[in-house]
Design a protein around this motif. Sequence first.
Motif, mmCIF file in Angstrom:
data_model
loop_
_atom_site.group_PDB
_atom_site.id
_atom_site.type_symbol
_atom_site.label_atom_id
_atom_site.label_comp_id
_atom_site.label_asym_id
_atom_site.label_seq_id
_atom_site.Cartn_x
_atom_site.Cartn_y
_atom_site.Cartn_z
ATOM 1 N N SER A 80 -15.425 9.376 4.640
ATOM 2 C CA SER A 80 -16.644 8.660 4.285
ATOM 3 C C SER A 80 -16.254 7.494 3.402
ATOM 4 C CB SER A 80 -17.590 9.598 3.538
ATOM 5 O OG SER A 80 -16.994 9.964 2.316
ATOM 6 N N GLY A 81 -17.045 6.454 3.447
ATOM 7 C CA GLY A 81 -16.783 5.299 2.599
ATOM 8 C C GLY A 81 -16.661 5.700 1.145
ATOM 9 N N SER A 82 -17.533 6.602 0.713
ATOM 10 C CA SER A 82 -17.502 6.935 -0.713
ATOM 11 C C SER A 82 -16.229 7.695 -1.082
ATOM 12 C CB SER A 82 -18.752 7.723 -1.127
ATOM 13 O OG SER A 82 -18.909 8.836 -0.293
ATOM 14 N N SER A 83 -15.712 8.510 -0.155
ATOM 15 C CA SER A 83 -14.473 9.202 -0.526
ATOM 16 C C SER A 83 -13.311 8.214 -0.590
ATOM 17 C CB SER A 83 -14.177 10.369 0.413
ATOM 18 O OG SER A 83 -13.901 9.894 1.712
ATOM 19 N N LEU A 84 -13.338 7.201 0.301
ATOM 20 C CA LEU A 84 -12.296 6.175 0.230
ATOM 21 C C LEU A 84 -12.387 5.395 -1.078
ATOM 22 C CD1 LEU A 84 -12.239 4.685 3.849
ATOM 23 C CD2 LEU A 84 -10.640 6.296 2.821
ATOM 24 N N ALA A 85 -13.604 5.069 -1.451
ATOM 25 C CA ALA A 85 -13.786 4.315 -2.694
ATOM 26 C C ALA A 85 -13.290 5.135 -3.879
ATOM 27 C CB ALA A 85 -15.255 3.951 -2.880
ATOM 28 N N ARG A 86 -13.583 6.436 -3.834
ATOM 29 C CA ARG A 86 -13.147 7.316 -4.925
ATOM 30 C C ARG A 86 -11.616 7.358 -4.968
ATOM 31 N NH1 ARG A 86 -14.908 12.311 -3.333
ATOM 32 N NH2 ARG A 86 -16.931 11.410 -2.830
ATOM 33 N N GLU A 87 -11.015 7.481 -3.777
ATOM 34 C CA GLU A 87 -9.555 7.558 -3.707
ATOM 35 C C GLU A 87 -8.913 6.278 -4.248
ATOM 36 O OE1 GLU A 87 -8.260 8.598 0.245
ATOM 37 O OE2 GLU A 87 -6.170 8.188 -0.260
ATOM 38 N N LEU A 88 -9.458 5.152 -3.830
ATOM 39 C CA LEU A 88 -8.894 3.877 -4.284
ATOM 40 C C LEU A 88 -9.031 3.751 -5.796
ATOM 41 C CD1 LEU A 88 -7.556 1.201 -3.513
ATOM 42 C CD2 LEU A 88 -9.820 0.218 -3.178
ATOM 43 N N GLN A 89 -10.211 4.151 -6.277
ATOM 44 C CA GLN A 89 -10.442 4.082 -7.712
ATOM 45 C C GLN A 89 -9.426 4.940 -8.463
ATOM 46 O OE1 GLN A 89 -12.364 1.961 -9.090
ATOM 47 N NE2 GLN A 89 -11.780 2.648 -11.129
ATOM 48 N N ALA A 90 -9.136 6.111 -7.906
ATOM 49 C CA ALA A 90 -8.203 7.027 -8.569
ATOM 50 C C ALA A 90 -6.786 6.445 -8.592
ATOM 51 C CB ALA A 90 -8.202 8.371 -7.856
ATOM 52 N N GLU A 91 -6.427 5.732 -7.550
ATOM 53 C CA GLU A 91 -5.066 5.189 -7.488
ATOM 54 C C GLU A 91 -4.942 3.830 -8.159
ATOM 55 O OE1 GLU A 91 -3.309 5.126 -3.603
ATOM 56 O OE2 GLU A 91 -4.087 7.131 -3.146
ATOM 57 N N TRP A 92 -6.072 3.259 -8.522
ATOM 58 C CA TRP A 92 -6.059 1.873 -8.965
ATOM 59 C C TRP A 92 -5.423 1.662 -10.331
ATOM 60 C CZ3 TRP A 92 -6.540 -2.092 -6.004
ATOM 61 C CH2 TRP A 92 -6.587 -3.355 -6.599
ATOM 62 N N SER A 93 -4.660 0.616 -10.459
ATOM 63 C CA SER A 93 -4.194 0.121 -11.758
ATOM 64 C C SER A 93 -3.735 -1.305 -11.541
ATOM 65 C CB SER A 93 -3.030 0.964 -12.278
ATOM 66 O OG SER A 93 -1.839 0.589 -11.591
ATOM 67 N N ASP A 94 -3.343 -1.967 -12.618
ATOM 68 C CA ASP A 94 -2.831 -3.333 -12.474
ATOM 69 C C ASP A 94 -1.547 -3.361 -11.652
ATOM 70 O OD1 ASP A 94 -4.854 -4.439 -13.810
ATOM 71 O OD2 ASP A 94 -3.800 -4.688 -15.723
ATOM 72 N N ALA A 95 -0.880 -2.220 -11.623
ATOM 73 C CA ALA A 95 0.387 -2.158 -10.890
ATOM 74 C C ALA A 95 0.170 -1.666 -9.461
ATOM 75 C CB ALA A 95 1.354 -1.241 -11.621
ATOM 76 N N TYR A 96 -1.070 -1.670 -9.002
ATOM 77 C CA TYR A 96 -1.360 -1.160 -7.662
ATOM 78 C C TYR A 96 -0.476 -1.845 -6.625
ATOM 79 C CZ TYR A 96 -3.958 0.430 -3.575
ATOM 80 O OH TYR A 96 -4.298 1.014 -2.402
#
Length: 561
Positions: A80-96
């Motif tokens: 689902s879009g929301s699970s992808l958004a959650r996943e990206l948010q969890a992995e996100w940082s300036d060093a992404y």
Amino acid sequence: MEQQLSRIIDELYNLEVQPQVSRPAAEFGDYATNIALQLAKQVGKNPREIAEEIAAKLRETGAFSEVTIAGPGFINVRVSGSSLARELQAEWSDAYGTNQDGAGKTVVVEYPSPNMAKPYSVGHLRTGNQGWAVKQLMEATGWTVITDNHLGDYGAPLGMWIAGFLNFGSEEALNKDGVYELGRVYIAMRKALKEEAERGETTLADQVQGWLLKYENGDAEAKAYSDRFNEISLKHIHDVMNRMHISTNYELGEAFFAPKGKEAVKKLLETGVAVQNEDGSVIVPLDDYGFDVPLLVQKSNGAALYATTDLATILYREEHWHPDRVIYAVGAEQQFYFSQLFAMAKKLGITTELIHLWFGFIDQLNEDGTREKMSSRKGVVLMEELLDQAEEKARAVIKGRDVSEEDIKKIALGAIKFSDFVADRRTNILFNWDTIFALTGVSGPYVQYAAVRVNKLLRDHGYGMPYVGTYDYASEKDVLAKLLEYPEVVRRAANELEPHKVANYLYELARELNRYYEATPIATAELVEEIRHARLGVLAKAAHVFTHGLGLLGIEVPSQM
Ligand code: ARG
């Protein structure tokens, strides 16, 4: 999903694999993998059974709205879009996008290594461009990187320059044209030497040798010429490298290594690794390493050769930098040479990973439609001219819009560089101004434009909140999925030393975004504030990935275009 898969497979079967995930037709799901089929042999179970085991684990992650098995063992998942958004948010940082795979390891990357005798030509476009991108990839994956410009500054050029300058050159032209005058006298000299040889004469050849000998014996006049010519040529190389936005930490050329090489050859003779022929020349036999042809490391007259300088280069780097890996960005023509050189290194007991990062040729279309290697026959194609022309083309592309000179340079350089990355680096590339600047194809300007557009949206409408938990992200699903691929793309590009993979990915991201804009309003006033923020939040991440990814390729995002 790739990372999840490799973790699961490691857990289940204690195997380290890099699973490939594809995007199947919409009716099957969002992602699919045939990893179960691939593992069957190793694991010793039937693929269907493996697929069931993996699917169960995938369901446990809660990241997928549906996990199904098709045929003999294909795994299809829906997200689902929301699970992808959650996943990206969890992995996100300036060093992404970056990782630490190379942490604690040192790599020497050698580029662009042009030759001093001639003006910088397109012959060293790919060495500089790909070398720089590979250096960026190594840094992004945690390696300690040392860069070295292995200048071709030894041997014949000096003698040719001095004798050529005295016979065919002039002070006036040298002051005015600098390295181009040196290039001209060099070429004139080569021609004259050839004609002289055909006549059976050696007057000019003797002059060349004479000046070289004088130089080696410390003659002041020869040294003055050498210093002056080298300064002119080196400044030119720096000018071009600056324009290409590339640089190196060191600049240890062949001349630096030549005397060290002669010393090294002496040692090899003592230890019996090298053998002296009757005529005085020295070879390193490599039959024990699969080569019929030995490597010649010293001429009969005792002079150092290309291989002599490379022998010393390897030893010097070992002694001073202790690298785990050395990457040589050099054209395809030298493949055989490097395979011999690396065999010699092995024979010397050197275990450092030595890699020849080679490229295909740059071809050019003739008027009759045939392809030909870009260069000599039509006169060398000069890097400075190429960049000038690119800037002209960039000006045409922006069609009189108010774009700064600085941005025009970024577009011009971006177009040239990106065109070098459109295919696997071993492929010959076809140089064609129309495709290089095509605003609709796989081109630098296309990707830069996508980046500029995202940045502008963010500038005009605010950066939004990073993540909005109550929004379903349904229309952002594809963009999010693409953004989630990025770290794995960087990892693969670095592992395979293929910046092309990053370029290709950025193109796909740009295309995905263009599709998204067509279908989805982002900043219209009617939008609920929360949705607007959520959408801009996704775009802010895309902006980061564009800047970072293009940065890996040595390409900048213009502020306007
Ligand atoms: N200057 C050489 C050329 O243009 C390339 C040098 C490559 N590096 C090396 N260590 N041999 O052909």
